[in-house]
Structures are given as structure tokens and as C-alpha cells.
Design a protein around this motif. Sequence first.
Motif, PDB file in Angstrom:
ATOM      1  N   SER A 128      -8.166  -5.773  -8.826  1.00  0.00           N
ATOM      2  CA  SER A 128      -7.034  -5.780  -9.753  1.00  0.00           C
ATOM      3  C   SER A 128      -6.311  -4.441  -9.738  1.00  0.00           C
ATOM      4  O   SER A 128      -5.072  -4.382  -9.795  1.00  0.00           O
ATOM      5  N   LEU A 129      -7.061  -3.347  -9.650  1.00  0.00           N
ATOM      6  CA  LEU A 129      -6.443  -2.015  -9.588  1.00  0.00           C
ATOM      7  C   LEU A 129      -5.697  -1.823  -8.271  1.00  0.00           C
ATOM      8  O   LEU A 129      -4.587  -1.288  -8.243  1.00  0.00           O
ATOM      9  N   ILE A 130      -6.327  -2.261  -7.162  1.00  0.00           N
ATOM     10  CA  ILE A 130      -5.719  -2.093  -5.844  1.00  0.00           C
ATOM     11  C   ILE A 130      -4.376  -2.814  -5.768  1.00  0.00           C
ATOM     12  O   ILE A 130      -3.355  -2.242  -5.357  1.00  0.00           O
ATOM     13  N   TYR A 131      -4.354  -4.066  -6.188  1.00  0.00           N
ATOM     14  CA  TYR A 131      -3.138  -4.863  -6.050  1.00  0.00           C
ATOM     15  C   TYR A 131      -2.070  -4.475  -7.069  1.00  0.00           C
ATOM     16  O   TYR A 131      -0.884  -4.691  -6.837  1.00  0.00           O
ATOM     17  N   SER A 132      -2.483  -3.897  -8.199  1.00  0.00           N
ATOM     18  CA  SER A 132      -1.485  -3.492  -9.193  1.00  0.00           C
ATOM     19  C   SER A 132      -0.914  -2.113  -8.879  1.00  0.00           C
ATOM     20  O   SER A 132       0.255  -1.835  -9.165  1.00  0.00           O
ATOM     21  N   LEU A 133      -1.712  -1.231  -8.275  1.00  0.00           N
ATOM     22  CA  LEU A 133      -1.255   0.126  -8.001  1.00  0.00           C
ATOM     23  C   LEU A 133      -0.569   0.262  -6.647  1.00  0.00           C
ATOM     24  O   LEU A 133       0.273   1.136  -6.469  1.00  0.00           O
ATOM     25  N   ARG A 134      -0.929  -0.592  -5.674  1.00  0.00           N
ATOM     26  CA  ARG A 134      -0.398  -0.457  -4.318  1.00  0.00           C
ATOM     27  C   ARG A 134       0.692  -1.485  -4.007  1.00  0.00           C
ATOM     28  O   ARG A 134       1.179  -1.537  -2.885  1.00  0.00           O
ATOM     29  N   ASN A 135       1.066  -2.284  -4.973  1.00  0.00           N
ATOM     30  CA  ASN A 135       2.047  -3.333  -4.723  1.00  0.00           C
ATOM     31  C   ASN A 135       3.229  -3.157  -5.683  1.00  0.00           C
ATOM     32  O   ASN A 135       3.085  -3.311  -6.894  1.00  0.00           O
ATOM     33  N   LYS A 136       4.397  -2.849  -5.136  1.00  0.00           N
ATOM     34  CA  LYS A 136       5.568  -2.554  -5.959  1.00  0.00           C
ATOM     35  C   LYS A 136       6.015  -3.768  -6.764  1.00  0.00           C
ATOM     36  O   LYS A 136       6.400  -3.645  -7.938  1.00  0.00           O
ATOM     37  N   GLU A 137       5.965  -4.957  -6.139  1.00  0.00           N
ATOM     38  CA  GLU A 137       6.426  -6.163  -6.832  1.00  0.00           C
ATOM     39  C   GLU A 137       5.547  -6.484  -8.032  1.00  0.00           C
ATOM     40  O   GLU A 137       6.039  -6.848  -9.105  1.00  0.00           O
ATOM     41  N   VAL A 138       4.220  -6.347  -7.854  1.00  0.00           N
ATOM     42  CA  VAL A 138       3.297  -6.617  -8.961  1.00  0.00           C
ATOM     43  C   VAL A 138       3.493  -5.586 -10.061  1.00  0.00           C
ATOM     44  O   VAL A 138       3.504  -5.915 -11.260  1.00  0.00           O
ATOM     45  N   LYS A 139       3.663  -4.316  -9.675  1.00  0.00           N
ATOM     46  CA  LYS A 139       3.871  -3.259 -10.674  1.00  0.00           C
ATOM     47  C   LYS A 139       5.135  -3.494 -11.484  1.00  0.00           C
ATOM     48  O   LYS A 139       5.139  -3.336 -12.708  1.00  0.00           O
ATOM     49  N   SER A 140       6.209  -3.873 -10.816  1.00  0.00           N
ATOM     50  CA  SER A 140       7.460  -4.108 -11.544  1.00  0.00           C
ATOM     51  C   SER A 140       7.341  -5.317 -12.466  1.00  0.00           C
ATOM     52  O   SER A 140       7.876  -5.304 -13.581  1.00  0.00           O
ATOM     53  N   SER A 141       6.640  -6.352 -12.030  1.00  0.00           N
ATOM     54  CA  SER A 141       6.441  -7.521 -12.883  1.00  0.00           C
ATOM     55  C   SER A 141       5.582  -7.168 -14.096  1.00  0.00           C
ATOM     56  O   SER A 141       5.867  -7.613 -15.216  1.00  0.00           O
ATOM     57  N   LEU A 142       4.548  -6.354 -13.893  1.00  0.00           N
ATOM     58  CA  LEU A 142       3.703  -5.924 -15.012  1.00  0.00           C
ATOM     59  C   LEU A 142       4.501  -5.081 -16.004  1.00  0.00           C
ATOM     60  O   LEU A 142       4.320  -5.200 -17.224  1.00  0.00           O
ATOM     61  N   LYS A 143       5.382  -4.236 -15.487  1.00  0.00           N
ATOM     62  CA  LYS A 143       6.219  -3.419 -16.373  1.00  0.00           C
ATOM     63  C   LYS A 143       7.121  -4.301 -17.241  1.00  0.00           C
ATOM     64  O   LYS A 143       7.298  -4.035 -18.431  1.00  0.00           O
ATOM     65  N   ARG A 144       7.685  -5.353 -16.643  1.00  0.00           N
ATOM     66  CA  ARG A 144       8.527  -6.273 -17.418  1.00  0.00           C
ATOM     67  C   ARG A 144       7.720  -6.965 -18.508  1.00  0.00           C
ATOM     68  O   ARG A 144       8.204  -7.150 -19.635  1.00  0.00           O
ATOM     69  N   ILE A 145       6.491  -7.343 -18.185  1.00  0.00           N
ATOM     70  CA  ILE A 145       5.639  -7.987 -19.187  1.00  0.00           C
ATOM     71  C   ILE A 145       5.365  -7.035 -20.342  1.00  0.00           C
ATOM     72  O   ILE A 145       5.481  -7.409 -21.524  1.00  0.00           O
ATOM     73  N   PHE A 146       5.018  -5.779 -20.026  1.00  0.00           N
ATOM     74  CA  PHE A 146       4.728  -4.798 -21.071  1.00  0.00           C
ATOM     75  C   PHE A 146       5.964  -4.517 -21.916  1.00  0.00           C
ATOM     76  O   PHE A 146       5.875  -4.396 -23.144  1.00  0.00           O
ATOM     77  N   HIS A 147       7.122  -4.397 -21.278  1.00  0.00           N
ATOM     78  CA  HIS A 147       8.356  -4.163 -22.011  1.00  0.00           C
ATOM     79  C   HIS A 147       8.664  -5.318 -22.953  1.00  0.00           C
ATOM     80  O   HIS A 147       9.086  -5.108 -24.103  1.00  0.00           O
ATOM     81  N   ASN A 148       8.476  -6.542 -22.475  1.00  0.00           N
ATOM     82  CA  ASN A 148       8.719  -7.715 -23.314  1.00  0.00           C
ATOM     83  C   ASN A 148       7.752  -7.770 -24.491  1.00  0.00           C
ATOM     84  O   ASN A 148       8.147  -8.122 -25.611  1.00  0.00           O
ATOM     85  N   VAL A 149       6.490  -7.407 -24.248  1.00  0.00           N
ATOM     86  CA  VAL A 149       5.505  -7.406 -25.327  1.00  0.00           C
ATOM     87  C   VAL A 149       5.854  -6.352 -26.357  1.00  0.00           C
ATOM     88  O   VAL A 149       5.832  -6.615 -27.581  1.00  0.00           O
ATOM     89  N   VAL A 150       6.199  -5.136 -25.900  1.00  0.00           N
ATOM     90  CA  VAL A 150       6.563  -4.057 -26.823  1.00  0.00           C
ATOM     91  C   VAL A 150       7.811  -4.420 -27.618  1.00  0.00           C
ATOM     92  O   VAL A 150       7.875  -4.205 -28.839  1.00  0.00           O
ATOM     93  N   PHE A 151       8.808  -5.012 -26.937  1.00  0.00           N
ATOM     94  CA  PHE A 151      10.043  -5.399 -27.607  1.00  0.00           C
ATOM     95  C   PHE A 151       9.758  -6.454 -28.688  1.00  0.00           C
ATOM     96  O   PHE A 151      10.294  -6.400 -29.788  1.00  0.00           O
TER      97      PHE A 151
END
Length: 310
Positions: A283-306
Motif C-alpha cells: 500500500s505504501l509502495i503504490y501510494s508513494l510511487r504512483n502519481k495517479e494514485v497519489k492525486s486520487s488520494l489527495k482528492r479524497i482527503f480534500h473532499n473529506v476535509v471539505f
Amino acid sequence: MRNHTELNEFILLGIPQTEGVETVLLGIFSFIYPLTLLGNLLILLAIVSSSTLHTPMYFFLGLLSILDMLFPSVLCPKMLVYFSGQNRAISYKGCAVQLFFYHFLGSTEGCLYSVMAYDRFVAICHPLRYKLIMRPGVCVGLVLAAWLVGCLQATILTSFTFQLPYCGPNQVDHFFCDIPVILPLACADSSFAQGVASTSVGFLALMLWLSICASYTRIGIAILRIRSAEGRQKAFSTCSAHLTAILCAFGPIIIVYLQPTPNPLLDAMVQLLNNTVSPMLNSLIYSLRNKEVKSSLKRIFHNVVFTVLH
């Protein structure tokens, strides 16, 4: 499966040479196990929630995340129970179920690594035909084949292990039910079952390893033929996370099988690494080394915070 046993339960003795440090191990794995579940769940949510990630590569990655949540769940709950000083007993049927799902999920995940390597081979070596070759029906078929191979492997191993009678000692010198520690407890000759298990596990592991090596050999040759350094870097970046995950999965196993004399503590540590730590690292490898997964995770976190703030 016929049941000839007079035993109702087995006693798991735990990890060799760790007496007195169970509390420390309880703390470590009480942290690792939930983190593994959370990390892989986030990757799965990132893939499902982003339409840009609805491609074969991320379809396989999502399935890998599911397996990485299920695989440690076969062992960790029971392991945490006896680390906490509670009952070390596991029922006869519970032991058989644990052994089945350990090999079912482990074999399926190995097959999925091979499928993912083939997917990267097609993407890099046949980019113009990628969508045609890796169409949805083919992807689903490959996944079903992986699950079928895993189920067949686990059924064979569990059947040959538990068709033997168990009527004597019931202490399992390990932290979970596995073939090498269960068969010596049988009241009958287990040499044939041991031979079947060694041949079946060894053959499948060898076939998967050769298929992965074949895919990445072709990928390596294709990358070396790319003239620009930027093109080579882009091609390599698409499979670097997968390569890292494969090394984390197969590396420890290779170390164990290359050791000149068996070491129970080393064997147990390697299995702990494969069963609990590797799924977390994936999970760490694919989230830290993959730009698409990282950007999708950021959108999820932003939506949750909002959502929370408003």
C-alpha cells in the motif's frame, strides 16, 4: 474430505525463541495490521472513485489491495489473541480452514503478480495494441484464472494434509497452521503428502517466477531500445512500483530456500514479513510511487476535509 482424527484442536506454540516478548509483538502487530487494512482500503477507494484509474493496470491493483487485506486477516486475528496471553488453541476445522485460505490467497496473489507483469509487458512492448489485447473480457478472464489456480492449489494441499489421521500430540511449533508443521503430527506415514505439497508449491512458485522474469526481460529489452532518456524513464516508472512489490514478496522466500540449514526463527520471521509486513508495504509502495494514485488520494482527503468543515 474425510476426517479420521481423534483430535478436536491444536495448540499453536507461537513464534520460536520469542518467549517473554509477546507484549512487544502484540504492540507491533496491533499497529501493523490495522495500518495494512487502512492503507489498502484507501488505495481501493482511490481507484474506485477516480474514473481516470479505471484501466486494466489499476483494476489489477485494486484486486491486489483486496488480497492484501484478506491475506493477513487469515493469521493476524488469532496471532494477536495468543500474543495477548489468551487461548492458544485452534479447532481442528479452524486449522484446516486457516491452512486452506493461507494457500488460496497466497497462490492467488502470486498469480496476480504474474498477470500484472504481463499487463506491463503488453503496455510497454505493444502499446498500440494494448487496449485490444487487455480488453475487459480478457482482464476478467485472467483474474478468474488466478482465483481458480489459487483455489485448486489450496484444495489439493488441504485435502492431502487433512486426510491423514491426527490422534497424537497436538502442539504446533509455529504461529499458524501450515503444512510443514502439521504433517509431522499425523499418526500415519505423511511422506506422500509431504511430497505432493513440496512438488505442488514448488512447481507453482517456479512457474510464476519464470513468467514474471520472462515479462520483465522483454520489458527491459524494450526499454533499452528507447532512444531518449526521458522515454526510458517514463517506461520504467510505469512498472517500478510493481517490481518493488514483487521483490518484497519473493525476496524473503528466496532467502529462506537458499539458506544451507533450516532456521525455525528465520523461517517464522520471513513468513511474518510476507504475511503482515509485505501487504502493508504494498500500500505504501503504490501510494508513494504512483502519481495517479497519489492525486486520487489527495482528492479524497480534500473532499473529506471539505465535508467535515462544512
